[in-house]
Scaffold this active site. Structure first.
Site, short mmCIF file in Angstrom:
data_model
loop_
_atom_site.label_atom_id
_atom_site.label_comp_id
_atom_site.label_asym_id
_atom_site.label_seq_id
_atom_site.Cartn_x
_atom_site.Cartn_y
_atom_site.Cartn_z
N ALA A 1 1.79 3.65 5.75
CA ALA A 1 0.95 4.18 6.81
C ALA A 1 -0.50 3.97 6.39
O ALA A 1 -0.79 3.83 5.20
CB ALA A 1 1.26 5.65 7.01
N GLU B 1 10.11 2.83 4.96
CA GLU B 1 10.76 3.66 5.99
C GLU B 1 11.08 2.87 7.26
O GLU B 1 12.14 3.07 7.87
CB GLU B 1 9.87 4.87 6.32
CG GLU B 1 9.85 5.88 5.17
CD GLU B 1 8.78 6.95 5.35
OE1 GLU B 1 7.59 6.59 5.48
OE2 GLU B 1 9.14 8.13 5.36
N GLY C 1 5.60 4.10 4.47
CA GLY C 1 6.05 3.84 5.85
C GLY C 1 6.65 2.46 6.03
O GLY C 1 7.43 2.23 6.95
N GLU D 1 4.43 8.01 -1.87
CA GLU D 1 3.72 9.14 -1.26
C GLU D 1 3.33 10.25 -2.24
O GLU D 1 2.22 10.76 -2.19
CB GLU D 1 4.57 9.75 -0.13
CG GLU D 1 4.58 8.92 1.14
CD GLU D 1 5.70 7.90 1.20
OE1 GLU D 1 6.29 7.59 0.14
OE2 GLU D 1 6.00 7.42 2.30
N1 CO8 Z 1 -3.42 1.87 4.24
C1 CO8 Z 1 -4.64 1.34 4.52
N2 CO8 Z 1 -5.08 0.19 3.96
C2 CO8 Z 1 -4.28 -0.44 3.09
C3 CO8 Z 1 -3.01 0.06 2.75
C4 CO8 Z 1 -2.59 1.27 3.38
N3 CO8 Z 1 -1.36 1.81 3.18
N4 CO8 Z 1 -2.45 -0.77 1.85
C5 CO8 Z 1 -3.33 -1.76 1.64
N5 CO8 Z 1 -4.45 -1.57 2.37
C6 CO8 Z 1 -5.66 -2.39 2.43
C7 CO8 Z 1 -6.50 -2.23 1.17
O1 CO8 Z 1 -7.31 -1.06 1.27
C8 CO8 Z 1 -7.30 -3.50 1.19
O2 CO8 Z 1 -8.34 -3.37 2.13
P1 CO8 Z 1 -9.81 -3.97 1.78
O3 CO8 Z 1 -9.59 -5.45 1.63
O4 CO8 Z 1 -10.62 -3.60 2.97
O5 CO8 Z 1 -10.22 -3.32 0.51
C9 CO8 Z 1 -6.31 -4.53 1.75
O6 CO8 Z 1 -5.30 -3.76 2.43
C10 CO8 Z 1 -5.65 -5.35 0.68
O7 CO8 Z 1 -5.08 -4.45 -0.26
P2 CO8 Z 1 -5.31 -4.58 -1.84
O8 CO8 Z 1 -6.63 -5.22 -2.14
O9 CO8 Z 1 -5.06 -3.23 -2.44
O10 CO8 Z 1 -4.16 -5.62 -2.22
P3 CO8 Z 1 -3.40 -5.74 -3.61
O11 CO8 Z 1 -2.58 -6.96 -3.53
O12 CO8 Z 1 -4.35 -5.61 -4.75
O13 CO8 Z 1 -2.43 -4.45 -3.70
C11 CO8 Z 1 -0.80 -2.92 -2.81
C12 CO8 Z 1 -1.37 -4.35 -2.78
C13 CO8 Z 1 -0.13 -2.67 -4.16
C14 CO8 Z 1 0.24 -2.84 -1.69
C15 CO8 Z 1 -1.94 -1.89 -2.59
O14 CO8 Z 1 -2.69 -2.30 -1.45
C16 CO8 Z 1 -1.46 -0.51 -2.35
O15 CO8 Z 1 -1.08 0.18 -3.28
N6 CO8 Z 1 -1.48 -0.04 -1.06
C17 CO8 Z 1 -1.12 1.29 -0.70
C18 CO8 Z 1 0.38 1.47 -0.75
C19 CO8 Z 1 0.78 2.88 -0.41
O16 CO8 Z 1 0.45 3.82 -1.12
N7 CO8 Z 1 1.50 3.05 0.70
C20 CO8 Z 1 1.98 4.31 1.14
C21 CO8 Z 1 1.02 4.95 2.09
S1 CO8 Z 1 1.50 6.60 2.53
C22 CO8 Z 1 2.72 6.38 3.68
O17 CO8 Z 1 3.10 5.30 4.03
C23 CO8 Z 1 3.26 7.63 4.25
C24 CO8 Z 1 4.15 7.41 5.47
C25 CO8 Z 1 4.41 8.69 6.19
C26 CO8 Z 1 3.15 9.22 6.77
C27 CO8 Z 1 3.33 10.51 7.47
C28 CO8 Z 1 1.98 10.99 7.92
C29 CO8 Z 1 1.82 12.39 8.11
#
Ligand code: CO8
Length: 258
Positions: A64, A112, A109, A132
């Site tokens: 998400a 999921e 997500g 999460e």
């Molecule tokens: N949300 C928003 N932006 C994201 C997300 C995300 N989940 N994942 C990646 N991005 C963005 C980064 O911020 C980055 O943006 P920018 O270029 O503007 O800085 C761009 O995508 C590229 O990402 P990275 O530079 O980080 O790419 P890497 O190859 O270095 O890393 C990863 C890839 C490992 C996937 C890393 O991006 C990461 O850890 N992302 C987050 C993963 C995560 O924690 N996901 C879980 C989110 S929580 C969730 O899903 C909860 C669901 C239920 C919600 C219920 C709500 C109430």
């Protein structure tokens, strides 16, 4: 229908290839994208036989949208979780089978949404996880429920409590995915599977899906009742008559979905 974050391609045999397309944010799910997905799955047309979901670029879905969630109040978080859950329920209950072709990161997500799909195929580059608790939240799009039901509570708890990411090989080992392919083979393999599904009697596939999905959420007696009902309903279709007649005459039939 035009979407901002979804690319919909019609393939032969009534197959739709749906690409989640918010590549710069690794296809992170924001409210707008979830609403588009909800709309798409709520309006699957009659001639569709199978849907493949994949992600644009190097991610399937990296979760998400953390930027959107960061300053949520508790009630906004609840509403966002509800939107995601309602959307994924549309996928789970979609009339036709949905195959997730997991090309890269499937985190939070993203994992999921893949488990709301019927079948998961992965590229060797796929990575799965529920990160999460490392962000101070729980899974909120059905992960605490569907993951246990997909891979059993032991592995689900390990993935959720440790927030660790696993690769495609480990995902195969624990039954999170059915098969793993080289990245350039993934979509062809998903299309191959979708074509096999599409060749079978559409109503029989639909009723089988309903029996599995609805039956898995109830006690065994009710589940058997659901199966009996669907089995009986097949005999009200022309496809059952044509399919069995073709078998007895050692021929083939093209199912019409009626
Ligand atoms: N949300 C928003 N932006 C994201 C997300 C995300 N989940 N994942 C990646 N991005 C963005 C980064 O911020 C980055 O943006 P920018 O270029 O503007 O800085 C761009 O995508 C590229 O990402 P990275 O530079 O980080 O790419 P890497 O190859 O270095 O890393 C990863 C890839 C490992 C996937 C890393 O991006 C990461 O850890 N992302 C987050 C993963 C995560 O924690 N996901 C879980 C989110 S929580 C969730 O899903 C909860 C669901 C239920 C919600 C219920 C709500 C109430």
């Amino acid at each position: 229908m035009d979407y901002k974050y979804l690319i919909v391609e019609k393939k032969p045999h009534g197959i739709l290839l749906l690409t989640l397309n918010r590549e710069k944010s690794l296809n992170a799910l924001n409210s707008e994208m979830l609403k588009e997905l909800h709309k798409f799955f709520a309006r699957v047309e009659d001639d569709v036989r199978c849907i493949i979901v994949t992600g644009a670029g190097k991610a399937f879905v990296a979760g998400a949208d953390i930027g959107e969630m960061a300053n949520f109040s508790a009630s906004e978080a609840y509403d966002f979780a509800k939107l995601g859950m309602d959307t994924f329920m549309e996928i789970e209950r979609c009339r036709v089978p949905v195959i997730a072709a997991v090309n890269g990161f499937a985190l939070g997500g993203g994992c999921e949404i893949s488990i709301a799909c019927d079948i998961r195929l992965a590229s060797t580059k796929a990575k799965f996880g529920q990160p999460e608790v490392g962000l101070g939240i729980t899974p909120g799009f059905g992960g605490t429920q569907r993951l246990s039901r997909t891979i059993g509570p032991g592995y689900a708890k390990e993935l959720i409590y440790t927030a660790e990411t696993i690769d495609a090989k480990k995902a195969l080992e624990i039954g999170l995915v059915n098969s793993v392919y080289e990245p350039d083979e993934l979509i062809d393999k998903a299309l191959e599977m979708a074509e096999k599904i599409a060749r079978n009697a559409p109503k029989a596939v639909e009723y089988s899906k309903q029996s599995i999905v609805n039956g898995s959420q109830t006690d065994i007696d009710t589940a058997m009742q659901i199966e009996k009902t669907h089995f009986g309903l097949c005999f009200a279709t022309n496809d059952q008559k044509e399919g069995m007649k073709a078998f007895l005459n050692k021929g083939k039939t093209e199912f019409k979905g009626k």
